[in-house]
Scaffold this motif. Structure first.
Motif, PDB file in Angstrom:
ATOM      1  N   ALA A  54       0.783  -1.237   0.000  1.00 45.36           N
ATOM      2  CA  ALA A  54       0.000   0.000   0.000  1.00 45.36           C
ATOM      3  C   ALA A  54       0.814   1.285   0.000  1.00 45.36           C
ATOM      4  O   ALA A  54       0.573   2.174  -0.806  1.00 45.36           O
ATOM      5  CB  ALA A  54      -1.012   0.017   1.150  1.00 45.36           C
ATOM      6  N   GLU A  55       1.821   1.404   0.900  1.00 49.36           N
ATOM      7  CA  GLU A  55       2.447   2.716   1.009  1.00 49.36           C
ATOM      8  C   GLU A  55       3.972   2.686   1.126  1.00 49.36           C
ATOM      9  O   GLU A  55       4.584   3.729   1.325  1.00 49.36           O
ATOM     10  CB  GLU A  55       1.849   3.460   2.207  1.00 49.36           C
ATOM     11  CG  GLU A  55       1.923   2.672   3.504  1.00 49.36           C
ATOM     12  CD  GLU A  55       1.050   3.286   4.610  1.00 49.36           C
ATOM     13  OE1 GLU A  55       1.456   3.181   5.772  1.00 49.36           O
ATOM     14  OE2 GLU A  55      -0.002   3.863   4.294  1.00 49.36           O
ATOM     15  N   GLY A  56       4.569   1.514   0.997  1.00 51.57           N
ATOM     16  CA  GLY A  56       6.019   1.407   1.182  1.00 51.57           C
ATOM     17  C   GLY A  56       6.794   2.324   0.254  1.00 51.57           C
ATOM     18  O   GLY A  56       7.754   2.980   0.653  1.00 51.57           O
ATOM     19  N   ASN A  57       6.355   2.415  -0.998  1.00 56.68           N
ATOM     20  CA  ASN A  57       7.139   3.214  -1.942  1.00 56.68           C
ATOM     21  C   ASN A  57       6.972   4.710  -1.722  1.00 56.68           C
ATOM     22  O   ASN A  57       7.793   5.500  -2.156  1.00 56.68           O
ATOM     23  CB  ASN A  57       6.853   2.812  -3.391  1.00 56.68           C
ATOM     24  CG  ASN A  57       5.383   2.872  -3.736  1.00 56.68           C
ATOM     25  OD1 ASN A  57       4.576   3.295  -2.915  1.00 56.68           O
ATOM     26  ND2 ASN A  57       5.041   2.441  -4.941  1.00 56.68           N
ATOM     27  N   TYR A  58       5.931   5.094  -1.001  1.00 58.10           N
ATOM     28  CA  TYR A  58       5.813   6.527  -0.668  1.00 58.10           C
ATOM     29  C   TYR A  58       6.903   6.927   0.324  1.00 58.10           C
ATOM     30  O   TYR A  58       7.472   8.010   0.235  1.00 58.10           O
ATOM     31  CB  TYR A  58       4.444   6.849  -0.068  1.00 58.10           C
ATOM     32  CG  TYR A  58       3.319   6.870  -1.072  1.00 58.10           C
ATOM     33  CD1 TYR A  58       3.388   7.713  -2.179  1.00 58.10           C
ATOM     34  CD2 TYR A  58       2.201   6.082  -0.909  1.00 58.10           C
ATOM     35  CE1 TYR A  58       2.358   7.747  -3.108  1.00 58.10           C
ATOM     36  CE2 TYR A  58       1.166   6.105  -1.824  1.00 58.10           C
ATOM     37  CZ  TYR A  58       1.250   6.945  -2.925  1.00 58.10           C
ATOM     38  OH  TYR A  58       0.233   6.974  -3.828  1.00 58.10           O
ATOM     39  N   TYR A  59       7.134   6.032   1.299  1.00 57.29           N
ATOM     40  CA  TYR A  59       8.234   6.309   2.233  1.00 57.29           C
ATOM     41  C   TYR A  59       9.570   6.298   1.489  1.00 57.29           C
ATOM     42  O   TYR A  59      10.426   7.145   1.679  1.00 57.29           O
ATOM     43  CB  TYR A  59       8.280   5.248   3.341  1.00 57.29           C
ATOM     44  CG  TYR A  59       7.173   5.342   4.360  1.00 57.29           C
ATOM     45  CD1 TYR A  59       7.219   6.293   5.367  1.00 57.29           C
ATOM     46  CD2 TYR A  59       6.099   4.472   4.325  1.00 57.29           C
ATOM     47  CE1 TYR A  59       6.209   6.374   6.321  1.00 57.29           C
ATOM     48  CE2 TYR A  59       5.084   4.544   5.257  1.00 57.29           C
ATOM     49  CZ  TYR A  59       5.144   5.499   6.263  1.00 57.29           C
ATOM     50  OH  TYR A  59       4.143   5.575   7.193  1.00 57.29           O
ATOM     51  N   ALA A  60       9.706   5.292   0.631  1.00 55.95           N
ATOM     52  CA  ALA A  60      10.957   5.128  -0.113  1.00 55.95           C
ATOM     53  C   ALA A  60      11.253   6.373  -0.941  1.00 55.95           C
ATOM     54  O   ALA A  60      12.393   6.829  -1.024  1.00 55.95           O
ATOM     55  CB  ALA A  60      10.875   3.914  -1.023  1.00 55.95           C
TER      56      ALA A  60
ATOM     57  N   VAL B 277       9.779  14.046   8.999  1.00 53.81           N
ATOM     58  CA  VAL B 277       9.386  13.865   7.599  1.00 53.81           C
ATOM     59  C   VAL B 277       9.609  12.472   7.036  1.00 53.81           C
ATOM     60  O   VAL B 277       8.935  12.076   6.095  1.00 53.81           O
ATOM     61  CB  VAL B 277      10.080  14.862   6.647  1.00 53.81           C
ATOM     62  CG1 VAL B 277       9.378  16.170   6.658  1.00 53.81           C
ATOM     63  CG2 VAL B 277      11.548  14.992   6.939  1.00 53.81           C
ATOM     64  N   PHE B 278      10.577  11.742   7.592  1.00 46.54           N
ATOM     65  CA  PHE B 278      10.819  10.416   7.023  1.00 46.54           C
ATOM     66  C   PHE B 278      10.004   9.331   7.723  1.00 46.54           C
ATOM     67  O   PHE B 278      10.147   8.158   7.433  1.00 46.54           O
ATOM     68  CB  PHE B 278      12.308  10.088   7.026  1.00 46.54           C
ATOM     69  CG  PHE B 278      13.043  10.943   6.033  1.00 46.54           C
ATOM     70  CD1 PHE B 278      12.951  10.682   4.683  1.00 46.54           C
ATOM     71  CD2 PHE B 278      13.768  12.045   6.453  1.00 46.54           C
ATOM     72  CE1 PHE B 278      13.582  11.487   3.763  1.00 46.54           C
ATOM     73  CE2 PHE B 278      14.406  12.851   5.545  1.00 46.54           C
ATOM     74  CZ  PHE B 278      14.307  12.573   4.187  1.00 46.54           C
TER      75      PHE B 278
END
Lengths: 152, 329, 398
Positions: free
Chosen positions: A90-96, B316-317
């Motif tokens: 779901a959202e891993g690549n947003y953090y990445a 932010v991270f």
């Protein structure tokens, strides 16, 4: 000497010796790795100077992994994952994306040419796109040649 | 930065009063402020455990040390101590970073804010003499430096401030319980300035690479930078000392040293307001501060974010925005 | 005693550089003074008293490669074997099971080890008597003193090293060599001692090696009053240092004050980095690791320090010095108490670098003054576990 088709010119160009440049690819299991696999299955020509590390998600990648690859002698690092919005988790690549963007901006400060690092998104069905991305990236690294006498 | 009012004594008195009151009322077990070191050119962290010792505390433009370092996990002794601490503007921003992540217990903390008009770059000042500098005194816009022979040189204060003080936008603490003295005027335009890194940024990659190698060749891997850093809190479990996984090797050479510094840099990304504590702690004078400034510049451009400004903001991270204006390719 | 005119200094350095690496204090690009290999024409700086780090790195290297190692395939068609191995794991297994033809060894890996020799002839020029004393004290540790271990790596370099020391004309406020049996013109470990006087340096040979250096043609006989002038410089420097503590009784005092609550006050501003130990001319702790990629690599010895969490970490996971104050206590106790019990001197030569370059300027003199003597207002020894109990919690996560 290895042979590969240069897809941009359609000619069979020689890659100047295996290992002239070493490029590490860090690919997410669900999209880009499958995409690269698909490119292989479809017998799309790809450069060989490329070593793939498969990770569960781009969110798993720490910028330090990329720096470590450079430290251990990589001449270029390509990171690829699912398109934003399509992450298997779901959202891993947003953090990445945030981490990788910061790294991309910091690398020139450490003396890296911009062409040595790229992060991008390739889905499992985009074999063609994968071929294009990896070929272009490696051509960019080839142009710069191996990193020598480097700080990191 | 505006010329100093030279109101140091009044602020110093106020710090002492606040510390005394807190100690006498038992609100804190000890108070961390600044005190004079082995000679009058050094101002160092001072720990006061009883009210009759508060007069050891000083406040002057040599008080560079960021005392929030001593709030880090595993630093307090005893661990459950109630601590009073004095913070300048930049120090308070590291404190905010720690509070955002719940890394210090607000209940056991008493914060005295100290409005700051700029700190003297002691390292630069001490180089004006080949022999030992024994006294540094700031009087208005002038710094008087005295060496061991009793010779005195006068320097313009403006030229010998720390880099980040010259472009400081937040001279008043962002978070405190009591403010020692009047708040100093803040610049109206708080757009950050990056002049100290622009020269380096403009260099070609090859040159940057060379300069990095040259700087990190010197590093002796004493880990003073990470231990002095208030927001680098892994303490004994830092990955740069780990063997499994082995991210950084044991050999001390430019490459491994730079890799080690990257561990620090990426760990504090988004939490480091570039207070410069790492830079000043470095015994071999590697300009670490510039790396962290560069990182903050990129964060500002990427996310319009400045670390340690807003207590309610998430680091932010540790969060994301689906509309982040980058990485669409 | 001889005299070296100032204008002969460069010639003397060049003379030394003909047969050895000359290491001398020089400023780097940021104006920081370090010992660096000298090349003709480079500017040597003697005006500043101390370099940032002691020159111990030139003998006791921060990274010392003991040996390089790797594996090589030997025996039956090694190359072919490797090829099969690359193709698939099964292939390798199958190949290994095949009986080798008669008279041929089966394929096997052989460990290759290559020793690294690194002990160039060198002259460390312009170091201070306290730096030289650091070698003198490390010599005891690595040189087999009292039947203890003899370290061939250190000693090979030490024996190839000549120390040309320079009397300190103007001690700094952090200097305290006179309190630890030293002197601004001390000769422990020194081969040749130079003393700056008007127009040049007087030179006194301390050892035979130093005597040989005096053979250089630029030396003249000492002129009228030059020996006296040198003596005056030495005396003035000696009296300029006010010993900050009385050393007698310190080793026992530290033993007695092991549980003293004052340790908990003094360590407060320590940040547990290793700066003091890495700038110190005496600290000699090290660590040995195999730095390897896959199966080949190097065995290296690197500096370690007692503030490092891994320094006392045991395999079980237990760390007897997990708390900062215990690490802090160890540094001072080792220098002034444990070391003197084993060897014939102190592990401190009073250069004061640890005070000056400590990020928080922790003052060794203050620690020794406070804890090196029986404490005047020391309470009766704490009940078992009382004082210790409070701080035993420090190890816990907050």
């Amino acid at each position: 000497m290895a042979q590969a088709t240069d897809i941009t010119t359609g000619t069979t160009a020689s890659w100047d010796g295996e290992g002239r440049v070493k490029v590490v690819g860090i690919l997410c299991n669900w999209c880009s790795y499958a995409g690269a696999d698909g490119a292989g299955t479809a017998r799309l020509r790809q450069p060989f100077d490329f070593r793939i590390v498969r990770v569960p998600c781009t969110g798993r990648i720490d910028p330090l992994h990329i720096l470590k690859a450079f430290e251990k002698g990589a001449d270029g690092v390509l990171v690829s994952g699912c398109h934003p919005g399509d992450c298997h988790y779901a959202e891993g690549n947003y953090y990445a994306r945030r981490k990788l963007e910061l790294l991309e901006r910091m690398l020139p400060q450490l003396g890296f040419e911009a062409e040595r690092f790229k992060y991008t998104w390739v889905s499992a069905s985009e074999a063609q796109r994968w071929q294009q991305v990896v070929t272009e990236f490696i051509k960019g690294v080839e142009k710069l040649g191996p990193r020598e006498g480097r700080a990191l | 930065m505006s010329p100093a009012n030279g109101n140091y004594e009044a602020v110093e008195q106020r710090i002492r009063e606040l510390a005394r009151a807190a100690l006498e009322e038992g609100r804190v077990d000890y108070f961390i402020g600044w005190t004079t070191g082995y000679n009058e050119s050094e101002v160092i962290p001072g720990f006061v455990r009883s009210a009759d010792k508060v007069d050891d505390l000083v406040w002057n433009p040599l008080a560079a040390y960021n005392l929030t370092t001593f709030l880090k996990r595993k630093m307090p002794d005893p661990p459950q101590a109630k601590i009073g601490v004095a913070v300048k503007g930049c120090d308070s921003r590291t404190l905010v970073s720690l509070l955002q992540e719940n890394l210090v217990d607000r209940e056991r903390l008493y914060v005295v804010g100290v409005p700051c008009e700029g700190i003297v770059n002691r390292r630069a000042v001490s180089k004006v003499f080949a022999n030992e500098v024994v006294k540094i005194e700031v009087a208005g816009d002038q710094i008087n430096v005295t060496n061991q022979d009793g010779e005195t040189k006068q320097l313009a204060r403006e030229d010998y401030l720390l880099d980040h003080c010259r472009s400081c936008n937040y001279p008043n603490p962002r978070y405190f319980d009591d403010l020692a003295g009047e708040a100093v005027p803040e610049p109206e335009d708080q757009t950050p300035m990056w002049r100290e890194i622009e020269e380096f940024e403009a260099l070609p990659e090859k040159e940057k690479d060379r300069l990095m190698a040259e700087a990190f060749e010197k590093c002796i891997r004493c880990y003073a930078c990470i231990n002095a850093c208030p927001v680098c809190y892994c303490w004994d479990n830092c990955v740069c000392r780990s063997r499994q996984p082995k991210l950084v090797g044991q050999k001390v050479n430019a490459q491994e040293n730079l890799m080690f510094q990257m561990v620090h840099m990426f760990h504090v990304a988004g939490r480091c307001p570039s207070c410069g504590n790492c830079d000043r702690a470095c015994p071999v004078e590697i300009p670490l501060y510039l790396l962290h400034r560069k990182m903050n510049k990129e964060l500002k451009e990427m996310l319009d974010f400045e670390p340690g400004i807003d207590l309610e903001q998430k680091p932010v991270f540790q969060t994301f925005d689906v509309n982040d204006p980058f990485g669409q390719h | 005693m001889k005299f070296l005119p100032q204008d002969q200094l460069e010639a003397f350095l060049s003379h030394l550089a003909e047969s050895a690496i000359v290491v001398a204090p020089q400023r780097d690009q940021d104006g920081v003074l370090f010992f660096q290999p000298w090349e003709a024409g480079a500017e040597v700086e003697f005006e500043q008293l101390l370099t940032r780090q002691s020159p111990k790195d030139y003998v006791f290297r921060q990274t010392e490669t003991y040996l390089k190692f790797g594996y090589e395939m030997k025996g039956k068609a090694a190359a072919e074997e490797e090829e099969v191995g690359k193709k698939s794991k099964e292939g390798e297994l199958a190949a290994a099971e095949e009986a080798p033809p008669e008279g041929e060894e089966p394929a096997h890996e052989v460990l290759q080890v290559e020793a690294v020799e690194d002990a160039p002839e060198q002259v460390i020029f312009g170091l201070r008597p306290c730096d030289a004393r650091g070698y003198y004290q490390m010599d005891q540790v690595f040189g087999g003193y009292g039947g203890f271990y003899y370290d061939p790596y250190y000693m090979a370099k030490r024996e190839a090293t000549t120390l040309v020391a320079l009397t300190c004309a103007q001690p700094w406020s952090t200097c305290f060599c006179t309190a630890v049996y030293g002197s601004p013109s001390g000769t422990d470990g020194v081969d040749l001692l130079l003393t700056g006087i008007e127009g040049g340096f007087t030179a006194e040979a301390v050892t035979e090696r130093g005597e040989m250096l005096l053979g250089f043609g630029g030396f003249t006989e000492v002129g009228d009053g030059q020996a006296d002038a040198a003596q005056t410089v030495k005396d003035e420097a000696f009296t300029a240092i006010d010993p900050p503590f009385e050393i007698e009784g310190v080793p026992q005092g530290l033993r007695d004050n092991f549980e003293d609550p004052a340790w908990h006050d003094l360590h407060m501003r320590c940040i547990s980095c290793g700066t003091c130990t890495y700038v110190c001319p005496n600290c000699y702790c090290f660590n040995i690791t195999d730095e390897m990629v896959e199966k080949s690599g190097e065995r290296v010895r690197t500096w370690d320090n007692c503030f490092n969490p891994g320094y006392t970490l045991e395999t079980s996971g237990h760390n007897p010095r997990e708390q900062k104050f215990a690490r802090f206590r160890n540094r001072f106790s080792h220098k002034f108490s444990y070391y003197p019990e084993k060897y014939d001197s102190l592990l401190c030569s009073g250069c004061g670098r640890c005070i000056r370059y400590c990020p928080t300027k922790i003052d060794l003199r203050e620690v020794i003054r406070t804890l090196g003597q029986p404490h005047p207002d020391q309470a009766a020894p704490a009940e078992d576990g009382e004082a210790a109990g409070v701080h035993a919690q420090t190890g816990e996560d907050l």
